[in-house]
Design an enzyme around this catalytic site. Structure first.
Site, short mmCIF file in Angstrom:
data_model
loop_
_atom_site.label_atom_id
_atom_site.label_comp_id
_atom_site.label_asym_id
_atom_site.label_seq_id
_atom_site.Cartn_x
_atom_site.Cartn_y
_atom_site.Cartn_z
N THR A 1 0.89 -1.18 0.12
CA THR A 1 -0.09 -0.12 -0.09
C THR A 1 0.78 1.24 -0.17
O THR A 1 1.99 1.22 0.65
CB THR A 1 -0.86 -0.11 1.48
OG1 THR A 1 -1.58 -1.17 1.41
CG2 THR A 1 -1.86 1.31 1.38
N VAL B 1 -11.42 -7.02 1.41
CA VAL B 1 -10.96 -5.78 1.64
C VAL B 1 -10.04 -5.97 3.05
O VAL B 1 -9.98 -6.45 3.69
CB VAL B 1 -12.28 -4.83 2.29
CG1 VAL B 1 -11.58 -3.35 2.69
CG2 VAL B 1 -13.04 -4.47 1.12
N GLY B 2 -8.95 -5.14 2.88
CA GLY B 2 -7.76 -5.33 3.77
C GLY B 2 -7.87 -4.22 4.80
O GLY B 2 -8.91 -3.76 5.10
N GLY C 1 -3.38 -7.14 4.99
CA GLY C 1 -4.10 -6.40 5.76
C GLY C 1 -4.76 -7.31 6.83
O GLY C 1 -5.13 -6.78 7.89
N1 GLY Z 1 -2.31 -3.56 3.30
C1 GLY Z 1 -3.37 -3.64 2.05
C2 GLY Z 1 -4.13 -4.79 1.83
O1 GLY Z 1 -3.93 -5.77 2.56
O2 GLY Z 1 -5.03 -4.67 1.42
#
Ligand code: GLY
Length: 324
Positions: free
Chosen positions: A174, A202-203, A227
């Site tokens: 990210t 979704v993270g 995430g």
């Molecule tokens: N850190 C981003 C995700 O895991 O979607």
């Protein structure tokens, strides 16, 4: 630019600072610099994230991101100024700049988080809707994934992907940005999430307290990496609250990674990392594996600008390398 062993200290007094995750955070920081010079932290964060989102070579952020298991890109983003002022979008498929949409959620709606097709409809209302077409590289990677996936059960696509050797070293990084001036700060995140994820997954990135948190009285934190690990410890909030209790940024960042290790069985490919900036402007960072870097851009009190790329202050498993 050389990579220095530590990113926490600056020579002399600093006046403004942009701090971003990963090496491409350097370009993102530069995109936000003029806005930061005018003291506009939110603008600086938005512009920095937009720079990463617009980069077709970036396969973990924006429209160049690798798709989910259905072959479609979905994007998450968030922006935050303070506990009563933040906005996020998750699983959007029809806007090239989810960070701009997240800011619109913060500024133009009475919500904090909009998801899926309804968030896309909001982009449409604002005149920002556009198709996310797969880049050629993303198409090839997806074909590789599909070919390898044939021998795995659909129910475990996300987990099984880890065993496939798609030609891309990093699958979930990210952009996280923190902009700081004496007297204000803002934080933001943007990601296409885990490559070939289960559709709808979704993270941490758009979840307040998990992927991002900002309380200018204390500091801010943004996260990157898997995430599912960061969500479980409310990573960004944990870092900021640790600073509220008196920890320095380097210690609060380490604290998050140690909490991850204490509460999760970390697999060999699990990378998670944090970037922290205190209300004093002091920075800290930490990661599970080696290979995580942060990019800093700052103005000193004489008006001179400096840049630095830094390795994490703390690495839980320094012997394990996670390529960018
Ligand atoms: N850190 C981003 C995700 O895991 O979607």
């Amino acid at each position: 630019m050389s990579i220095e062993p530590s990113g926490s200290r600056f020579e002399g007094q600093i006046r403004r600072l942009m701090a971003s995750t990963w090496s491409w955070g350097g370009r993102a920081n530069r995109a936000g610099r003029d806005a930061l010079s005018r003291g506009r932290c939110v603008d600086a964060v938005e512009l920095a994230c937009m720079e990463a989102e617009a980069d077709p070579a970036n396969h973990t952020v924006g429209a160049g991101g690798f798709p989910d298991a259905s072959g479609r890109v979905s994007l998450d983003a968030a922006i935050m100024e303070r506990p009563d002022r933040h906005g996020a979008v998750a699983c959007v498929r029809r806007t090239v700049h989810p960070i701009r949409l997240a800011r619109a959620v913060m500024e133009k709606s009475n919500c904090r988080l909009l998801v899926g097709t309804d968030a896309d409809d909001f982009a449409q209302e604002l005149g920002w809707a556009s198709d996310l077409n797969l880049s050629e590289k993303a198409k090839r990677a997806y074909q590789d994934f599909r070919a390898g996936r044939a021998s795995f059960p659909l129910a475990n696509l996300e987990e099984q992907y880890e065993k496939l050797k798609v030609d891309e070293p990093s699958t979930h990084d990210t952009i996280g940005v923190i902009a700081w001036t004496q007297g204000g700060m803002a934080a933001g995140t943007s990601t296409s999430g885990l490559a070939f994820k289960r559709p709808g997954r979704v993270g941490d990135s758009p979840i307040v307290g998990a992927g991002f948190y900002c309380d200018p009285q204390v500091g801010a934190c943004v996260c990157t990496g898997r995430g599912e690990l960061l969500l479980g410890v409310c990573a960004a909030h944990l870092a900021v609250e640790s600073m509220r209790r008196g920890e320095r940024p380097t210690d609060s960042a380490r604290h998050v990674i140690e909490r991850l290790a204490d509460t999760h069985e970390l697999g060999p490919d699990d990378q998670a990392a944090v970037l922290v900036v205190a209300s004093s402007g002091e920075c800290g960072s930490a990661s599970v594996m080696k290979g995580y870097t942060t990019s800093m851009l700052w103005e000193d009190t004489s008006g001179a600008w400096h840049e630095r790329r830094a390795e994490a202050n703390f690495v839980l498993r320094p012997e394990v390398y996670c390529a960018e």
